[in-house]
Scaffold this active site. Structure first.
Site, PDB file in Angstrom:
ATOM      1  CD  GLU A  76      -2.196   2.260  -3.593  1.00  0.00           C
ATOM      2  OE1 GLU A  76      -3.307   2.744  -3.808  1.00  0.00           O
ATOM      3  OE2 GLU A  76      -1.622   2.368  -2.486  1.00  0.00           O
TER       4      GLU A  76
ATOM      5  CG  ASP B 139      -1.959   0.978   1.302  1.00  0.00           C
ATOM      6  OD1 ASP B 139      -2.875   0.877   0.471  1.00  0.00           O
ATOM      7  OD2 ASP B 139      -1.916   1.886   2.154  1.00  0.00           O
TER       8      ASP B 139
HETATM    9  C1  GLC Z   1      -4.264   2.948  -0.605  1.00  0.00           C
HETATM   10  C2  GLC Z   1      -5.505   2.095  -0.450  1.00  0.00           C
HETATM   11  C3  GLC Z   1      -6.626   2.951   0.016  1.00  0.00           C
HETATM   12  C4  GLC Z   1      -6.251   3.547   1.365  1.00  0.00           C
HETATM   13  C5  GLC Z   1      -4.929   4.289   1.286  1.00  0.00           C
HETATM   14  C6  GLC Z   1      -4.373   4.573   2.655  1.00  0.00           C
HETATM   15  O1  GLC Z   1      -4.398   3.899  -1.602  1.00  0.00           O
HETATM   16  O2  GLC Z   1      -5.772   1.445  -1.681  1.00  0.00           O
HETATM   17  O3  GLC Z   1      -7.817   2.219   0.135  1.00  0.00           O
HETATM   18  O4  GLC Z   1      -7.251   4.432   1.781  1.00  0.00           O
HETATM   19  O5  GLC Z   1      -3.949   3.532   0.631  1.00  0.00           O
HETATM   20  O6  GLC Z   1      -3.931   3.392   3.266  1.00  0.00           O
END
Ligand code: GLC
Length: 561
Positions: free
Chosen positions: A281, A221
């Site tokens: 991500e 994440d």
């Molecule tokens: C990422 C997740 C999202 C979350 C954010 C903070 O973007 O996909 O759902 O709110 O991180 O952890």
């Protein structure tokens, strides 16, 4: 480019993705489960691990290679579980560690791998280390695990900078003694201090903990934000947002040091057999993505370009060309994403007029501008068949196999996403794609569980229920099953060759072994390309490929196999 009529040569991935194969992730179909909204076994309204385990046959029949499980850790749910209070346990509302082991066994028994979400940028404010930090004095080792700074003003009464958080409001929270802590997301999500070796060590323990329990990979994440340059003076929000910053010069995002962290993680992943995989991500410009996807780093990175692209031939082709080149440069394979838990579902995005403002549409309760849901689903199926034919991994989001649209008219009182409150009611947030799944057309919560679901489900969910679609060849569920089964059969080396000279609005490409994919992004029918149609995303004629439709064709030799 290999001669496509020759047998596949020198694949960078083992085509059959056998168990134990270290390259299984390169062309996997990964299904994202948002556990609180997947299946509830005990009727408390929240999806849980036994509910998911009971639905493994659905996933096996769908034909996915892996499940990516969004956070299931103990959490106060300030951000849908992305506020983690203990990274090495299961939230009691979701299950137990024993039930996690049962899930792993059920998935592995069905030949499905498991990827878990790791949230390393921040913890929950309920994490024991954050509680200790609050109880300790400014300058203490406890505070050094997070990003505390003295506020501006005589008594520290002003935030250290004017930065805003992703969900709205200040990125700093006052703790009452002149110090403030940084939270790039909700105030309940304090950012870790990655300059602190204890933080690094603790995350290695977390990765080891799950890898030892049989987890096959990790989704990381906000992978681009961990390491920050917090030296004084802090820049202003305007300085941070300057678009002429050289690569790697942003104080908060995409800094070089973050790759030291991932190189260390990679050594840990590679100490397992088969090596554990990871996908980043990372919201960084396309040309910076390869740094996260490199083999000595996380190995793969999400490419969200199709999420932002209109349903348009030129844009889709350009995104694919760029991302295949970037992935090859990184020594990785590309990823394709049309939906996830953070965006409006693609069956609905494509139902809106091109360029529509999705935030405004959600705020209108899904009425303005009007959505053409028939068209949205037709385009969504065409786009899905397009990405499933590409080299690389496709990430599916739970419910897309049912063609589920976004729930746009959730009442304000039901909204859980912090975006709603933090934006002062100007952004509705992401709950509309997180409404619990309809498994059955009737019954309490449409078969989600024995009790009412934690987010209200609309009456029209009945028409999308899995049991209604099961066995109906025209249904989206059966279309996904056919597509995944055929993809598995056609699995080949990662080459792709564009078919040039197609009619305006048509994108076609060939894969090794005589597999052609053609998508008509336009609305007028075009001549059907040569070959035997083995999959179509919608009805087609004898000789015509209708508008907003994808077909897969096999050369006669291939089709006879
Ligand atoms: C990422 C997740 C999202 C979350 C954010 C903070 O973007 O996909 O759902 O709110 O991180 O952890």
């Amino acid at each position: 480019m290999t001669d496509l009529l020759e047998p596949a040569t020198a694949p960078t991935a083992t085509p059959d993705g056998a168990a134990g194969d270290a390259t299984w992730w390169r062309q996997a179909v990964v299904y994202q489960v948002y556990p609180r909204s997947f299946a509830d076994s005990n009727g408390d309204g929240t999806g849980d691990l036994p509910g998911l385990t009971a639905r493994v046959p659905h996933l096996a029949r769908l034909g996915v290679d892996a499940v990516w499980l969004s956070p299931f850790y103990p959490s106060e749910l300030a951000d849908g579980g992305y506020d983690v209070a203990d990274h090495r346990d299961v939230d009691p509302r979701i299950g137990t560690l024993e039930q996690f082991d049962e899930l792993v066994a059920a998935l592995h028994g069905a030949g499905i791998k498991l990827i878990v979400d790791i949230v390393p940028n921040h913890s929950s404010d309920r994490h024991p280390w954050f509680r200790q930090a609050l109880a300790a004095a400014p300058g203490s080792p406890e505070r050094e695990r997070y990003v505390f700074r003295r506020g501006r003003g005589e008594h520290g009464e002003l935030p250290p900078s004017d930065w805003t958080a992703a969900f709205g409001g200040s990125a700093w929270e006052h703790v009452g003694d002149g110090e403030w802590y940084l939270h790039l997301f909700a105030p309940e999500q304090p950012d870790w201090n990655w300059a602190n070796p204890e933080v690094r060590e603790d995350h290695l323990s977390t990765l080891r903990f799950w890898a030892d329990r049989g987890v096959d990979g990790f989704r990381i994440d906000v992978a681009h934000a961990l390491t920050k340059d917090m030296s004084l003076p802090l820049p202003t929000a305007a300085e941070l947002a300057a678009d002429d910053l050289p690569d790697g010069a942003h104080r908060l995002f995409d800094r070089e040091e973050v790759h030291e962290v991932y190189r260390e993680w990679r050594r840990l992943f590679d100490s397992y057999d088969p090596p554990r995989t990871a996908v980043a991500e990372a919201w960084v410009p396309a040309h910076r993505r390869s740094r996260y996807a490199s083999p000595d780093g996380l190995g793969q990175a999400f490419n969200f370009d199709l999420l932002r692209s209109a349903f348009d031939a030129r844009s889709f082709r350009a995104v694919v060309e760029e991302n295949l080149a970037l992935a090859a440069r990184a020594g990785s394979s590309s990823t394709w994403v049309l939906s996830n838990h953070d965006v409006v579902r693609h069956a609905t995005r494509y139902a809106l007029p091109d360029g529509a403002d999705e935030e405004a549409w959600l705020l209108s309760g899904g009425t303005e501008p009007p959505a053409d849901h028939g068209r949205g689903l037709r385009r969504a199926r065409a786009a899905t068949a397009f990405v499933l034919a590409l080299p690389g991994s496709t990430y599916l989001y739970q419910g897309e196999e049912l063609g589920l649209p976004e729930v746009a008219d959730l009442p304000a009182g039901a909204l859980q996403d912090p975006t709603w409150v933090r934006s002062g009611g100007t952004r509705k947030g992401r709950d509309g794609c997180r409404v619990p799944l309809p498994w059955e057309a009737s019954g309490t919560s449409f078969g989600f569980g024995p009790g009412p679901a934690h987010l209200p489900q609309p009456g029209w969910y009945a028409g999308f229920a899995a049991d209604v679609q099961d066995g109906d060849p025209a249904s989206t569920l059966e279309f996904y099953r056919r597509a995944l089964a055929r993809r598995a059969r056609l699995r080949c080396a990662e080459d792709l060759e564009w078919v040039e000279g197609t009619p305006e609005g048509v994108v076609a490409f060939r894969r090794p072994g005589g597999w052609t994919c053609a998508t008509n992004f336009g609305t007028d029918p075009v001549p059907l390309p040569a070959g035997q149609v083995v999959l179509s995303s919608g009805p087609i004629g004898e000789t015509l490929l209708g508008g907003e439709t994808t077909v897969w064709l096999e050369d006669e030799a291939g089709a006879a196999r």
